[in-house]
Design a protein around this motif. Structure first.
Motif, PDB file in Angstrom:
ATOM      1  N   PRO A 199      25.039  52.035 125.158  1.00 52.62           N
ATOM      2  CA  PRO A 199      25.705  51.449 126.317  1.00 52.62           C
ATOM      3  C   PRO A 199      26.390  50.145 125.947  1.00 52.62           C
ATOM      4  CG  PRO A 199      23.351  51.045 126.424  1.00 52.62           C
ATOM      5  CD  PRO A 199      23.564  51.962 125.263  1.00 52.62           C
ATOM      6  N   PRO A 200      27.444  49.766 126.658  1.00 48.79           N
ATOM      7  CA  PRO A 200      28.119  48.500 126.355  1.00 48.79           C
ATOM      8  C   PRO A 200      27.210  47.310 126.598  1.00 48.79           C
ATOM      9  CG  PRO A 200      28.940  49.436 128.414  1.00 48.79           C
ATOM     10  CD  PRO A 200      28.061  50.472 127.788  1.00 48.79           C
ATOM     11  N   CYS A 242      31.679  45.183 113.723  1.00 48.48           N
ATOM     12  CA  CYS A 242      32.689  45.074 114.770  1.00 48.48           C
ATOM     13  C   CYS A 242      32.645  46.176 115.821  1.00 48.48           C
ATOM     14  CB  CYS A 242      34.078  45.042 114.143  1.00 48.48           C
ATOM     15  SG  CYS A 242      34.477  46.527 113.178  1.00 48.48           S
ATOM     16  N   GLY A 243      32.197  47.369 115.447  1.00 51.69           N
ATOM     17  CA  GLY A 243      32.247  48.478 116.387  1.00 51.69           C
ATOM     18  C   GLY A 243      33.680  48.888 116.682  1.00 51.69           C
ATOM     19  N   SER A 244      33.897  49.490 117.832  1.00 51.50           N
ATOM     20  CA  SER A 244      35.206  50.046 118.167  1.00 51.50           C
ATOM     21  C   SER A 244      36.124  49.048 118.861  1.00 51.50           C
ATOM     22  CB  SER A 244      35.032  51.278 119.062  1.00 51.50           C
ATOM     23  OG  SER A 244      34.343  50.930 120.253  1.00 51.50           O
ATOM     24  N   ASP A 245      35.650  47.817 119.111  1.00 50.68           N
ATOM     25  CA  ASP A 245      36.456  46.823 119.822  1.00 50.68           C
ATOM     26  C   ASP A 245      36.121  45.435 119.297  1.00 50.68           C
ATOM     27  OD1 ASP A 245      37.724  45.127 121.700  1.00 50.68           O
ATOM     28  OD2 ASP A 245      37.561  46.663 123.252  1.00 50.68           O
ATOM     29  N   SER A 246      37.152  44.689 118.925  1.00 51.48           N
ATOM     30  CA  SER A 246      36.933  43.356 118.351  1.00 51.48           C
ATOM     31  C   SER A 246      37.037  42.229 119.369  1.00 51.48           C
ATOM     32  CB  SER A 246      37.924  43.109 117.206  1.00 51.48           C
ATOM     33  OG  SER A 246      37.588  43.900 116.083  1.00 51.48           O
ATOM     34  N   HIS A 247      37.315  42.536 120.622  1.00 51.75           N
ATOM     35  CA  HIS A 247      37.334  41.548 121.701  1.00 51.75           C
ATOM     36  C   HIS A 247      38.346  40.437 121.480  1.00 51.75           C
ATOM     37  CE1 HIS A 247      33.183  43.191 121.272  1.00 51.75           C
ATOM     38  NE2 HIS A 247      33.378  43.478 122.532  1.00 51.75           N
ATOM     39  N   MET A 248      39.400  40.720 120.715  1.00 51.41           N
ATOM     40  CA  MET A 248      40.429  39.716 120.497  1.00 51.41           C
ATOM     41  C   MET A 248      41.357  39.651 121.711  1.00 51.41           C
ATOM     42  SD  MET A 248      39.962  38.158 117.688  1.00 51.41           S
ATOM     43  CE  MET A 248      38.596  38.380 116.538  1.00 51.41           C
ATOM     44  N   PRO A 249      41.806  38.451 122.082  1.00 49.36           N
ATOM     45  CA  PRO A 249      42.745  38.329 123.205  1.00 49.36           C
ATOM     46  C   PRO A 249      44.019  39.115 122.939  1.00 49.36           C
ATOM     47  CG  PRO A 249      41.915  36.181 122.518  1.00 49.36           C
ATOM     48  CD  PRO A 249      41.467  37.157 121.486  1.00 49.36           C
ATOM     49  N   SER A 250      44.528  39.779 123.962  1.00 53.03           N
ATOM     50  CA  SER A 250      45.723  40.620 123.777  1.00 53.03           C
ATOM     51  C   SER A 250      46.934  39.794 123.365  1.00 53.03           C
ATOM     52  CB  SER A 250      46.024  41.384 125.069  1.00 53.03           C
ATOM     53  OG  SER A 250      46.199  40.468 126.150  1.00 53.03           O
ATOM     54  N   GLU A 251      46.965  38.515 123.752  1.00 51.27           N
ATOM     55  CA  GLU A 251      48.115  37.672 123.405  1.00 51.27           C
ATOM     56  C   GLU A 251      48.031  37.122 121.988  1.00 51.27           C
ATOM     57  OE1 GLU A 251      45.499  35.149 126.226  1.00 51.27           O
ATOM     58  OE2 GLU A 251      45.926  37.248 125.810  1.00 51.27           O
ATOM     59  N   ILE A 291      34.770  34.005 111.057  1.00 49.16           N
ATOM     60  CA  ILE A 291      33.901  35.178 111.076  1.00 49.16           C
ATOM     61  C   ILE A 291      33.312  35.292 112.473  1.00 49.16           C
ATOM     62  CG2 ILE A 291      31.827  36.274 110.148  1.00 49.16           C
ATOM     63  CD1 ILE A 291      32.337  34.850 107.522  1.00 49.16           C
ATOM     64  N   CYS A 292      33.431  36.481 113.062  1.00 51.72           N
ATOM     65  CA  CYS A 292      32.945  36.723 114.418  1.00 51.72           C
ATOM     66  C   CYS A 292      31.781  37.716 114.385  1.00 51.72           C
ATOM     67  CB  CYS A 292      34.054  37.302 115.296  1.00 51.72           C
ATOM     68  SG  CYS A 292      35.521  36.245 115.429  1.00 51.72           S
ATOM     69  N   LEU A 293      30.719  37.365 115.084  1.00 52.07           N
ATOM     70  CA  LEU A 293      29.603  38.281 115.299  1.00 52.07           C
ATOM     71  C   LEU A 293      29.334  38.309 116.796  1.00 52.07           C
ATOM     72  CD1 LEU A 293      28.797  36.506 112.486  1.00 52.07           C
ATOM     73  CD2 LEU A 293      27.043  38.260 112.449  1.00 52.07           C
ATOM     74  N   CYS A 294      29.747  39.372 117.441  1.00 53.89           N
ATOM     75  CA  CYS A 294      29.615  39.484 118.886  1.00 53.89           C
ATOM     76  C   CYS A 294      28.552  40.515 119.242  1.00 53.89           C
ATOM     77  CB  CYS A 294      30.963  39.868 119.510  1.00 53.89           C
ATOM     78  SG  CYS A 294      30.905  40.060 121.300  1.00 53.89           S
ATOM     79  N   CYS A 295      27.478  40.057 119.869  1.00 55.14           N
ATOM     80  CA  CYS A 295      26.380  40.933 120.317  1.00 55.14           C
ATOM     81  C   CYS A 295      25.791  41.753 119.169  1.00 55.14           C
ATOM     82  CB  CYS A 295      26.855  41.859 121.446  1.00 55.14           C
ATOM     83  SG  CYS A 295      27.370  40.996 122.936  1.00 55.14           S
ATOM     84  N   VAL A 296      25.670  41.133 118.008  1.00 57.30           N
ATOM     85  CA  VAL A 296      25.103  41.845 116.850  1.00 57.30           C
ATOM     86  C   VAL A 296      24.061  41.040 116.084  1.00 57.30           C
ATOM     87  CG1 VAL A 296      27.126  43.319 116.507  1.00 57.30           C
ATOM     88  CG2 VAL A 296      27.018  41.122 115.340  1.00 57.30           C
ATOM     89  N   ARG A 312      21.530  41.270 127.084  1.00 54.45           N
ATOM     90  CA  ARG A 312      21.354  42.698 126.824  1.00 54.45           C
ATOM     91  C   ARG A 312      21.194  42.957 125.325  1.00 54.45           C
ATOM     92  NH1 ARG A 312      25.825  45.857 130.598  1.00 54.45           N
ATOM     93  NH2 ARG A 312      25.986  44.289 132.257  1.00 54.45           N
ATOM     94  N   PHE A 313      20.358  43.902 124.982  1.00 50.82           N
ATOM     95  CA  PHE A 313      20.230  44.348 123.590  1.00 50.82           C
ATOM     96  C   PHE A 313      19.523  45.692 123.598  1.00 50.82           C
ATOM     97  CE2 PHE A 313      16.643  41.500 124.496  1.00 50.82           C
ATOM     98  CZ  PHE A 313      15.553  42.313 124.216  1.00 50.82           C
ATOM     99  N   LEU A 314      19.525  46.348 122.444  1.00 56.74           N
ATOM    100  CA  LEU A 314      18.867  47.644 122.299  1.00 56.74           C
ATOM    101  C   LEU A 314      17.444  47.403 121.811  1.00 56.74           C
ATOM    102  CD1 LEU A 314      21.795  49.463 120.449  1.00 56.74           C
ATOM    103  CD2 LEU A 314      21.206  49.652 122.877  1.00 56.74           C
TER     104      LEU A 314
END
Length: 211
Positions: A30-31, A60-69, A115-120, A151-153
């Motif tokens: 789940p997200p 990174c998974g399937s989405d890097s959460h980078m701003p679209s701009e 370096i980005c670590l998001c929810c990991v 949230r976490f697994l």
């Protein structure tokens, strides 16, 4: 020197016997971010990252959460799941690697701005080694951005992480960053307004710099 000598020897154990590859390819995950949390991460990145920066999105998974701009010219993604990497269209370079199995990063010294670590971070079983590697590949003055929610697994998060409250988790991250050689650790948190329907979970972050 053993920089984890004052930690319980099972601090970074997990409950599941499955390997990361087995778990994340067999189970529907789940997200960890709701819509508001996603936007909060985007806003955090937007305040720091420039289009010309070289960025490493770790696990990174399937989405890097980078701003679209922010159209990143050099966005490197490392993940153990080839399908997730394939789906991550923001990446300009994709590397398949299980960081818990092989913490050594296949990147040159002083080659990355962020370096980005998001929810990991909660899933790192060799966090000190991973952070040492992050320090190695960052350019002088480069920064690491670590963010997480409540949230976490449970089957995959480390024992110590699950035993702590969110502010103590920030403290844990800062201790490990400092021992790995990072400086200027800055922590923050943002909470959703009470009337929000698409944002329920606070976002916590720690940002640190390579001297």
């Amino acid at each position: 020197m053993n920089h984890l000598k004052d930690f319980h020897p099972r601090s970074f154990d997990i409950a599941s016997n499955e390997s990361d590859l087995q778990y994340f390819t067999k189970h529907s995950v789940p997200p960890m971010l709701d819509q508001g949390g996603y936007k909060a991460i985007e806003a955090l990145y937007h305040t720091l990252i420039q289009e010309s920066d070289t960025i490493l999105d770790l696990m990174c998974g399937s989405d890097s959460h980078m701003p679209s701009e922010v159209l990143c010219e050099n966005l490197i993604g490392i993940d153990l799941n080839p399908q997730a990497l394939k789906e991550n269209s923001a990446l300009t370079r994709k590397i398949t690697q299980d960081i818990n199995d092989k913490p050594e990063l296949p990147l040159k010294d002083n080659s990355v701005d962020y370096i980005c670590l998001c929810c990991v971070f909660e899933y790192l079983r060799h966090p000190f080694t991973t952070l040492e590697e992050c320090l190695r590949v960052l350019k002088p003055g480069g920064r690491i951005i670590i963010s997480f929610t409540s949230r976490f697994l449970p089957l995959r998060a480390t024992a110590l992480w699950q035993a702590l409250e969110n502010q103590d988790r920030q403290g844990l991250i800062k201790v490990l960053l400092t021992r790995a050689g990072f400086t200027d650790c800055d922590q923050g948190e943002v909470h959703p307004p009470e009337d929000q329907t698409v944002w329920k979970d606070p976002i916590y972050s720690v940002v640190a710099r390579k001297a």
